[in-house]
Design a protein around this motif. Structure first.
Motif, short mmCIF file in Angstrom:
data_model
loop_
_atom_site.label_atom_id
_atom_site.label_comp_id
_atom_site.label_asym_id
_atom_site.label_seq_id
_atom_site.Cartn_x
_atom_site.Cartn_y
_atom_site.Cartn_z
N ALA A 1 0.84 -1.20 0.00
CA ALA A 1 0.00 0.00 0.00
C ALA A 1 0.87 1.25 0.00
CB ALA A 1 -0.91 0.01 1.23
N VAL A 2 0.54 2.18 -0.88
CA VAL A 2 1.34 3.40 -1.01
C VAL A 2 0.42 4.62 -1.04
CG1 VAL A 2 3.17 2.22 -2.26
CG2 VAL A 2 1.36 3.34 -3.53
N PHE A 3 0.96 5.73 -0.56
CA PHE A 3 0.33 7.03 -0.69
C PHE A 3 1.25 7.83 -1.60
CE2 PHE A 3 -1.17 5.37 3.35
CZ PHE A 3 -2.54 5.61 3.28
N PRO A 4 0.97 7.85 -2.92
CA PRO A 4 1.91 8.41 -3.89
C PRO A 4 2.31 9.86 -3.62
CG PRO A 4 0.23 7.13 -5.02
CD PRO A 4 -0.21 7.25 -3.59
N GLU A 5 1.44 10.62 -2.98
CA GLU A 5 1.78 12.02 -2.72
C GLU A 5 2.94 12.15 -1.74
OE1 GLU A 5 -2.43 14.18 -2.53
OE2 GLU A 5 -2.49 12.03 -2.09
N GLY A 6 3.16 11.12 -0.92
CA GLY A 6 4.30 11.10 -0.01
C GLY A 6 4.08 11.86 1.28
N THR A 7 3.03 12.63 1.34
CA THR A 7 2.70 13.41 2.53
C THR A 7 1.25 13.84 2.40
OG1 THR A 7 3.40 15.29 3.92
CG2 THR A 7 3.40 15.64 1.53
N LEU A 8 0.71 14.49 3.42
CA LEU A 8 -0.67 14.94 3.35
C LEU A 8 -0.83 15.97 2.24
CD1 LEU A 8 -1.50 15.47 7.15
CD2 LEU A 8 -1.59 13.37 5.79
N THR A 9 -1.91 15.87 1.48
CA THR A 9 -2.13 16.83 0.41
C THR A 9 -2.16 18.25 0.95
OG1 THR A 9 -3.59 17.50 -1.38
CG2 THR A 9 -4.66 16.60 0.57
N ARG A 10 -1.60 19.15 0.18
CA ARG A 10 -1.63 20.56 0.56
C ARG A 10 -2.75 21.30 -0.16
NH1 ARG A 10 1.80 18.20 3.29
NH2 ARG A 10 3.72 19.18 4.07
N ASP A 11 -3.50 20.59 -0.99
CA ASP A 11 -4.62 21.23 -1.67
C ASP A 11 -5.61 21.74 -0.63
OD1 ASP A 11 -6.18 21.41 -4.47
OD2 ASP A 11 -7.59 20.89 -2.87
N PRO A 12 -6.04 22.99 -0.72
CA PRO A 12 -6.94 23.56 0.30
C PRO A 12 -8.25 22.78 0.47
CG PRO A 12 -6.03 25.29 -1.08
CD PRO A 12 -5.64 24.00 -1.72
N ALA A 13 -8.73 22.16 -0.61
CA ALA A 13 -9.99 21.42 -0.55
C ALA A 13 -9.77 19.91 -0.45
CB ALA A 13 -10.84 21.74 -1.77
N LEU A 14 -8.52 19.50 -0.15
CA LEU A 14 -8.18 18.10 0.09
C LEU A 14 -8.23 17.22 -1.16
CD1 LEU A 14 -9.92 17.45 3.55
CD2 LEU A 14 -7.54 18.09 3.10
N TRP A 15 -8.12 17.83 -2.34
CA TRP A 15 -7.99 17.03 -3.55
C TRP A 15 -6.57 16.48 -3.65
CZ3 TRP A 15 -12.13 15.52 -6.04
CH2 TRP A 15 -13.30 16.31 -5.98
N PRO A 16 -6.36 15.36 -4.34
CA PRO A 16 -5.00 14.84 -4.52
C PRO A 16 -4.11 15.87 -5.21
CG PRO A 16 -6.61 13.16 -5.09
CD PRO A 16 -7.38 14.45 -4.90
N MET A 17 -2.87 15.92 -4.78
CA MET A 17 -1.93 16.85 -5.40
C MET A 17 -0.94 16.08 -6.27
SD MET A 17 0.53 17.91 -2.19
CE MET A 17 1.45 16.68 -1.28
N VAL A 18 -0.07 16.79 -6.94
CA VAL A 18 0.96 16.16 -7.76
C VAL A 18 1.79 15.24 -6.87
CG1 VAL A 18 3.03 16.55 -9.16
CG2 VAL A 18 1.03 18.04 -9.42
N ALA A 19 2.00 14.00 -7.33
CA ALA A 19 2.63 12.98 -6.49
C ALA A 19 4.10 12.79 -6.85
CB ALA A 19 1.89 11.66 -6.65
N ARG A 20 4.79 12.10 -5.96
CA ARG A 20 6.15 11.67 -6.23
C ARG A 20 6.11 10.48 -7.20
NH1 ARG A 20 9.76 13.45 -2.03
NH2 ARG A 20 8.65 14.63 -0.42
N THR A 21 7.26 10.12 -7.74
CA THR A 21 7.28 9.08 -8.77
C THR A 21 7.58 7.68 -8.22
OG1 THR A 21 9.60 9.56 -9.27
CG2 THR A 21 7.93 10.70 -10.58
N GLY A 22 7.62 7.54 -6.89
CA GLY A 22 7.92 6.24 -6.31
C GLY A 22 6.94 5.15 -6.73
N VAL A 23 5.65 5.50 -6.80
CA VAL A 23 4.66 4.50 -7.19
C VAL A 23 4.90 4.04 -8.63
CG1 VAL A 23 2.95 6.20 -8.01
CG2 VAL A 23 2.19 3.95 -7.21
N ALA A 24 5.36 4.94 -9.48
CA ALA A 24 5.66 4.57 -10.87
C ALA A 24 6.86 3.63 -10.94
CB ALA A 24 5.92 5.83 -11.70
N ARG A 25 7.90 3.93 -10.18
CA ARG A 25 9.08 3.05 -10.16
C ARG A 25 8.69 1.63 -9.73
NH1 ARG A 25 13.80 5.89 -10.70
NH2 ARG A 25 13.67 8.13 -10.27
N LEU A 26 7.87 1.57 -8.68
CA LEU A 26 7.45 0.27 -8.17
C LEU A 26 6.59 -0.46 -9.19
CD1 LEU A 26 7.37 -1.73 -5.84
CD2 LEU A 26 5.47 -0.43 -4.87
#
Length: 244
Positions: free
Chosen positions: A119-144
């Motif tokens: 299980a992964v959280f691609p964003e790597g941290t809590l989203t910073r979007d003010p309305a809690l939408w997913p933000m641009v993620a790190r590429t770790g999930v793609a590598r995996l």
């Protein structure tokens, strides 16, 4: 209910504590379990809004027969009680920007090869979007995903933020909060498998995963996400960023 076959004693003991707590504080609204493979390892990729997300995601996966190996920041493994529990249940520490940074990928690859759910959280941290939408993620999930060619099941969560607000320290346990978790069909990445794992390929794979998660979250919320996802890297480089 019986524990998943792949669970060890420590994981079962933790589940005996965590599951009753979550049933007492949340009203699960779960959908899409049929999209999770039962005959091979896979990646469960979810959005990330609050520190309680790993528990609600693990609850969903566990109760559908999967024992999640969660990629978690390495600092958590040094926290009293939490750290020993993470190690005993086989969670995977993520060492960012250190000599051990590649260890988490190797551990996750090995787990998937053994038929595990990672299980992964691609964003790597809590989203910073003010309305809690997913933000641009790190590429770790793609590598995996591109290394293992394992199915990536996009999972949208909505409701954990009502139990514990983003950056919150106090649970809002009463009344019970509705927590919706929806798994979707695996993300189509086959056309990227034989391409070099350069930055363009990794960004494309990551974008597809996050787009799938976001589409599901739109359906759950009954709203449309922003046309452009929040990007922490861009905000850090904007003129005046970090100034009072």
């Amino acid at each position: 209910m019986p524990s998943p076959l792949r669970s060890n004693r420590a994981y079962r003991n933790v589940a005996r504590i965590v599951r009753p707590f979550l049933f007492a504080t949340t009203r699960p609204d779960w959908h899409g379990a049929e999209h999770m493979p039962t005959d091979r390892g896979f990646i469960a990729a979810s959005n990330h809004m609050t520190e309680v997300d790993p528990l609600t995601l693990a609850h969903f996966l566990w109760d559908h027969g999967h024992v999640p190996r969660i990629l978690a920041k390495a600092s958590l493994f040094s926290v009293p009680v939490v750290g020993p529990a993470l190690r005993a249940t086989g969670q995977i520490p993520v060492h960012r920007e250190t000599a051990a940074a590649g260890d988490s990928l190797r551990s996750a690859v090995d787990a998937i090869a053994q038929g595990e759910c990672v299980a992964v959280f691609p964003e790597g941290t809590l989203t910073r979007d003010p309305a809690l939408w997913p933000m641009v993620a790190r590429t770790g999930v793609a590598r995996l995903a591109l290394t293992t060619r394992a199915p990536v099941v996009p999972i949208a969560q909505w409701g954990p933020q009502d139990l514990l607000p983003r950056y919150g320290k106090v649970l809002r346990a009463v009344p019970r909060k509705k927590v919706t978790v929806v798994a979707g069909p695996p993300v189509e990445l086959d056309d990227l498998y034989d391409r070099p794992q350069d930055s363009a390929t990794l960004r494309e794979a990551t974008a597809r995963v996050m787009a799938a998660i976001t589409r599901q979250l739109e359906q759950v919320r009954g709203e449309q996400a922003p046309a452009e996802a929040f990007d922490m890297r861009r905000r850090r480089t904007e003129p005046g960023a970090g100034q009072a």
